[in-house]
Design a protein around this motif. Sequence first.
Motif, PDB file in Angstrom:
ATOM      1  N   GLY A 140       0.804  -1.210   0.000  1.00 12.66           N
ATOM      2  CA  GLY A 140       0.000   0.000   0.000  1.00 12.66           C
ATOM      3  C   GLY A 140       0.839   1.263   0.000  1.00 12.66           C
ATOM      4  N   LYS A 141       2.000   1.180  -0.623  1.00  9.22           N
ATOM      5  CA  LYS A 141       2.935   2.309  -0.642  1.00  9.22           C
ATOM      6  C   LYS A 141       3.333   2.607  -2.083  1.00  9.22           C
ATOM      7  CE  LYS A 141       4.842   0.837   3.854  1.00  9.22           C
ATOM      8  NZ  LYS A 141       6.091   0.506   4.600  1.00  9.22           N
ATOM      9  N   ASP A 142       4.390   3.367  -2.265  1.00  7.42           N
ATOM     10  CA  ASP A 142       4.904   3.692  -3.591  1.00  7.42           C
ATOM     11  C   ASP A 142       6.416   3.810  -3.494  1.00  7.42           C
ATOM     12  OD1 ASP A 142       4.973   4.282  -6.270  1.00  7.42           O
ATOM     13  OD2 ASP A 142       3.611   5.996  -6.150  1.00  7.42           O
ATOM     14  N   LEU A 143       7.058   4.008  -4.631  1.00  6.19           N
ATOM     15  CA  LEU A 143       8.487   4.279  -4.651  1.00  6.19           C
ATOM     16  C   LEU A 143       8.697   5.792  -4.648  1.00  6.19           C
ATOM     17  CD1 LEU A 143       9.696   1.611  -7.235  1.00  6.19           C
ATOM     18  CD2 LEU A 143       9.695   1.466  -4.737  1.00  6.19           C
ATOM     19  N   PRO A 144       9.756   6.269  -4.016  1.00  2.00           N
ATOM     20  CA  PRO A 144       9.971   7.717  -3.952  1.00  2.00           C
ATOM     21  C   PRO A 144      10.354   8.301  -5.296  1.00  2.00           C
ATOM     22  CG  PRO A 144      11.872   6.557  -3.072  1.00  2.00           C
ATOM     23  CD  PRO A 144      10.813   5.509  -3.325  1.00  2.00           C
ATOM     24  N   ARG A 303      13.429   1.265  -1.032  1.00  3.33           N
ATOM     25  CA  ARG A 303      12.539   1.515   0.096  1.00  3.33           C
ATOM     26  C   ARG A 303      11.301   2.219  -0.449  1.00  3.33           C
ATOM     27  NH1 ARG A 303      15.585   4.457   4.369  1.00  3.33           N
ATOM     28  NH2 ARG A 303      17.443   3.930   3.158  1.00  3.33           N
ATOM     29  N   CYS A 304      10.279   2.324   0.388  1.00  4.53           N
ATOM     30  CA  CYS A 304       8.985   2.835  -0.055  1.00  4.53           C
ATOM     31  C   CYS A 304       8.633   4.142   0.636  1.00  4.53           C
ATOM     32  CB  CYS A 304       7.881   1.823   0.198  1.00  4.53           C
ATOM     33  SG  CYS A 304       8.114   0.220  -0.598  1.00  4.53           S
ATOM     34  N   VAL A 305       7.664   4.834   0.039  1.00  5.26           N
ATOM     35  CA  VAL A 305       7.097   6.040   0.644  1.00  5.26           C
ATOM     36  C   VAL A 305       5.578   5.911   0.667  1.00  5.26           C
ATOM     37  CG1 VAL A 305       8.989   7.507  -0.142  1.00  5.26           C
ATOM     38  CG2 VAL A 305       6.945   7.279  -1.561  1.00  5.26           C
TER      39      VAL A 305
END
Length: 307
Positions: A140-144, A303-305
């Motif tokens: 439930g995140k995204d890439l920066p 890592r995710c944002v």
Amino acid sequence: MVRIPGGTFAMGSETFYPEEAPVRRVSVDGFWIDATPVTNRQYARFVAATGYRTVAEVAPDPAQYPGMPPEMAQPGSLVFHKTAAPVDTGNPANWWRFDFGADWCHPLGPDRDVEALGLWDHPVVQIAYADAQAYADWAGKDLPTEAEFEFAARGGLDGADYAWGDELAPDGAMLANYWQGLFPFANQILDGWERTSPVGTYPANGYGVFDMIGNTWEWTSDWWSETPEVARKKVGRSCCTLSNPRGGKLKDSFDPAQPGVRIGRKVLKGGSHLCAANYCQRYRPAARHPEMIDTSTSHIGFRCVRR
């Protein structure tokens, strides 16, 4: 995750590599970012929950790679192999080898997995762009974006060369996992780790985020361009601040050195344990590097944002 406050900063550098220039004012809205790179332990949970197979675990399609020898159409990935003596650093083939059977669970080749290597709390590597995005979607995140990564990596220290100031190793302190010595054959290992290190080994930056510099390169969502997309729009207009830039276009990201290969490149940020003073001084927030989205290596993670 760690909350990164919104703000404006000087993005880029005019001191090290031309693709980092020009320095420009950029603002980003506040966002959350993973405190550390995604670890092997975390990625294993994702694989167990979804049955996902990474790019390295699937044999490449020869039709996508003109001239590829048929025997290379096997699952595998690129693994760093330290050389025994000095070599031409202009030719990465001197230290990179496509090892059959290398993947996220077998980062150094098929003989040993992350359990045997004791790497559960190290960053997951051998991750292609699609593999990182699949994990982010599941979480439930995204890439920066490139701007978000650089802003977070600076930790509130605007304009400094390094994430901790203007000296690489102040008073001899090793503040990130990078190569000490002559790459790619002589690593003094002053930081204690020849390859990846467990996440959180080095001090957090000013925002409380770990490993934004060194250890592994990390994927961003921006397409690569030799001159940053966010810079080309406003070159020479220092009065202007770009807001939440989403850099690059697919059509501009192809590698001109491989005209027959139409596979886009994304921006990597942060440098890795293979960055060295004599070869790749990219252990800095402003540093950026292109990587084809189908490529996985033993020094690329993510890592995710969450916005």
